[in-house]
Scaffold this active site. Structure first.
Site, PDB file in Angstrom:
ATOM      1  N   LYS A 137      -5.494   9.799 -30.413  1.00 13.41           N
ATOM      2  CA  LYS A 137      -6.247   8.719 -29.330  1.00 13.41           C
ATOM      3  C   LYS A 137      -5.485   8.330 -28.020  1.00 13.41           C
ATOM      4  CE  LYS A 137      -9.145   4.966 -28.799  1.00 13.41           C
ATOM      5  NZ  LYS A 137     -10.126   3.934 -30.106  1.00 13.41           N
TER       6      LYS A 137
ATOM      7  N   SER B 278     -14.948   4.100 -29.598  1.00 14.56           N
ATOM      8  CA  SER B 278     -14.436   4.636 -27.755  1.00 14.56           C
ATOM      9  C   SER B 278     -13.313   5.580 -28.746  1.00 14.56           C
ATOM     10  CB  SER B 278     -13.303   3.277 -28.029  1.00 14.56           C
ATOM     11  OG  SER B 278     -12.855   2.488 -29.215  1.00 14.56           O
TER      12      SER B 278
ATOM     13  N   SER C 214     -15.854   2.506 -33.651  1.00 13.80           N
ATOM     14  CA  SER C 214     -14.961   3.295 -32.584  1.00 13.80           C
ATOM     15  C   SER C 214     -14.792   4.151 -33.862  1.00 13.80           C
ATOM     16  CB  SER C 214     -14.100   2.561 -31.773  1.00 13.80           C
ATOM     17  OG  SER C 214     -14.753   1.741 -31.050  1.00 13.80           O
TER      18      SER C 214
END
Length: 236
Positions: free
Chosen positions: A60, A135, A159
């Protein structure tokens, strides 16, 4: 899947280059990558042994990577190139993992759709008209599309868990108490302790410790309480 990759020492280069090329080929369709990371140098520096040796992964884009742009999905950080690695990046490198992409995410990890990244929305590989969730949507989509067998995400409330569900993969929360640094905001960061955890129905799930630590003092009130987590494909 991951164990088989590690055993196939001679196939590491071909495997990682194939993952990189697949990510590039899918980018126009999925838009799940912020920055591609050429695996060539990493392949030259692979350790002789390692529990992730020769396994292609994605991070990420809130995980700092030395010399590689790390944006947290925000135009504010669109030209930020860290001078150090997050601890999880160092640990994974030591274990032989090969990073091929920095994955799309909601801006500053504040979102649940992956629609707010400055590079545009990420798309669900099962149906590109649908969202990946956020996210950590880019990480989840790269796993679900078969680009990588494992990716790193981060999670405060859902997330990782929500993108895992939206993309039909496994997301693992990482309990424990291992200090780490180098992810945007105040984070609880999971890092490898190199103990394999078997999860029902999934391959290559690794559970690592995490510890809340304040980072990036210029964002003191914006990000907090994340845990870096792993996403992996379930055996189908």
């Amino acid at each position: 899947m991951i164990k088989e990759m590690v055993k196939d020492r001679d196939g590491a280069k071909e495997r990682c280059l194939e993952a990189y090329e697949k990510a590039e080929a899918l980018q126009e369709k999925l838009n799940d990558v912020i920055t591609f990371v050429d695996p060539a140098e990493q392949l030259e520096e692979l350790p002789e042994e390692g529990l992730f040796r020769g396994v292609p992964i994605a991070l990420k884009d809130n995980v700092c990577t030395k010399g590689v742009r790390t944006t947290a999905g925000s135009r504010i950080l669109s030209n930020y190139v860290p001078i150090y690695n997050a601890e999880i990046a160092d640990r994974l490198k030591k274990a032989g993992a090969v990073v091929i992409a920095k994955a799309s995410m909601d801006e500053l990890a504040m979102g649940g759709t992956n629609l707010t990244c400055f590079t545009g929305a990420a798309h669900n590989p099962w149906d590109t008209t649908r969202i990946t969730g956020g996210s950590s949507g880019g990480s989840a989509a790269l796993v679900a599309s078969g680009v990588v067998p494992m990716a790193i995400g981060s999670d405060t409330g859902d997330s990782v868990r929500k993108p895992a569900a939206f993309n039909g993969i496994v997301g693992v929360l990482t309990p424990g108490a291992v200090h780490a640094a180098g992810a945007h905001g105040r984070q609880r960061v999971a890092v490898p302790d190199l103990n394999l955890a078997d999860v029902q129905g999934a391959e290559g799930i690794w559970i690592f410790g995490c510890h809340r630590t304040p980072l990036f003092p210029f964002f003191p009130q914006i990000l907090w309480g994340h845990s870096l987590m792993y996403l992996a494909r379930a055996r189908r």
